[in-house]
Design a protein around this motif. Sequence first.
Motif, PDB file in Angstrom:
ATOM      1  N   VAL A 166      29.767 -18.229  23.220  1.00 14.25           N
ATOM      2  CA  VAL A 166      30.113 -19.459  23.930  1.00 14.25           C
ATOM      3  C   VAL A 166      31.287 -19.204  24.872  1.00 14.25           C
ATOM      4  N   ALA A 167      32.258 -18.424  24.404  1.00 11.73           N
ATOM      5  CA  ALA A 167      33.408 -18.091  25.248  1.00 11.73           C
ATOM      6  C   ALA A 167      33.011 -17.171  26.393  1.00 11.73           C
ATOM      7  N   VAL A 168      32.157 -16.192  26.132  1.00 14.99           N
ATOM      8  CA  VAL A 168      31.703 -15.291  27.194  1.00 14.99           C
ATOM      9  C   VAL A 168      30.957 -16.056  28.282  1.00 14.99           C
ATOM     10  N   HIS A 169      30.166 -17.032  27.872  1.00 15.86           N
ATOM     11  CA  HIS A 169      29.475 -17.853  28.870  1.00 15.86           C
ATOM     12  C   HIS A 169      30.475 -18.530  29.799  1.00 15.86           C
ATOM     13  N   GLU A 189      22.593 -11.610  28.272  1.00 12.96           N
ATOM     14  CA  GLU A 189      21.257 -11.920  28.786  1.00 12.96           C
ATOM     15  C   GLU A 189      20.260 -12.109  27.649  1.00 12.96           C
ATOM     16  N   ILE A 190      20.418 -11.373  26.561  1.00 14.76           N
ATOM     17  CA  ILE A 190      19.568 -11.586  25.386  1.00 14.76           C
ATOM     18  C   ILE A 190      19.787 -12.984  24.823  1.00 14.76           C
ATOM     19  N   LEU A 191      21.044 -13.374  24.720  1.00 16.19           N
ATOM     20  CA  LEU A 191      21.360 -14.688  24.161  1.00 16.19           C
ATOM     21  C   LEU A 191      20.881 -15.818  25.069  1.00 16.19           C
ATOM     22  N   ARG A 195      16.514 -20.503  23.090  1.00 15.32           N
ATOM     23  CA  ARG A 195      16.472 -21.917  23.495  1.00 15.32           C
ATOM     24  C   ARG A 195      17.685 -22.708  23.021  1.00 15.32           C
ATOM     25  N   PRO A 196      18.146 -22.576  21.758  1.00 14.68           N
ATOM     26  CA  PRO A 196      19.319 -23.331  21.326  1.00 14.68           C
ATOM     27  C   PRO A 196      20.572 -23.022  22.151  1.00 14.68           C
ATOM     28  N   PHE A 197      20.699 -21.771  22.602  1.00  9.82           N
ATOM     29  CA  PHE A 197      21.840 -21.415  23.454  1.00  9.82           C
ATOM     30  C   PHE A 197      21.739 -22.131  24.792  1.00  9.82           C
ATOM     31  N   ARG A 198      20.570 -22.099  25.387  1.00  7.81           N
ATOM     32  CA  ARG A 198      20.388 -22.761  26.681  1.00  7.81           C
ATOM     33  C   ARG A 198      20.647 -24.255  26.575  1.00  7.81           C
ATOM     34  N   GLN A 199      20.167 -24.866  25.507  1.00  7.81           N
ATOM     35  CA  GLN A 199      20.299 -26.307  25.367  1.00  7.81           C
ATOM     36  C   GLN A 199      21.735 -26.746  25.093  1.00  7.81           C
TER      37      GLN A 199
END
Length: 206
Positions: A166-169, A189-191, A195-199
């Motif tokens: 979340v911090a890296v994003h 890029e894997i993360l 879908r839960p990460f994108r949402q």
Amino acid sequence: MLKIWGRTNSINVQKVLWCCGELDLEYDRNDAGNEFGVTGSPSYRALNPNGLVSTIEEGDFYFWESNVVVRYLAHKDEKGRLCPFDIHARFDAERWMDWQATVFWPALRPLFIQLIRTPLEHRDTAVIARAEQLSFAAVQILDTHLAGRRFLTGGDFTVGNIPAAVAVHRWYELETHHPELPNVRRWYEILRQRRPFRQAVMIPLS
């Protein structure tokens, strides 16, 4: 049903929402914090005396601190999807959660505040420069550790990845210099394919 207090643009709420998505947990989320208020009310302070988000409630049980909430939800999962049963793997994951809270986020947060929540005319260039330096140093630690690893704790996705990712994003989304870090970029890029990460995470910074 699980009740989550906190606005969706909060890094600490995003950790919890992402975790819930990975575990297919149903929840009722209530906006709180910043422009939504709520956190200063006596009823909320009775749940969380810090007046921060996120806070969760399950019946008569309630508590706060986002990384602990993520641990709690993961430990409850009988399938062990996010929390390894092996004690060494478990605490390998948990140390990266603590690292995000004690090293990475303290370095990155001032940069986020300056570039996202501070008007241009009030930004402090010295604070920005220092935060850029410390943030990059933290991400370099991740890059070194991720060499030869699919995820922070090896080949399986665990809770150890959630706070750091979340911090890296946020780091990647900020308008700052991003030197090439191939292992972090590959991991990120894997993360991004989850879908839960994108949402939960991939929303505009604010």
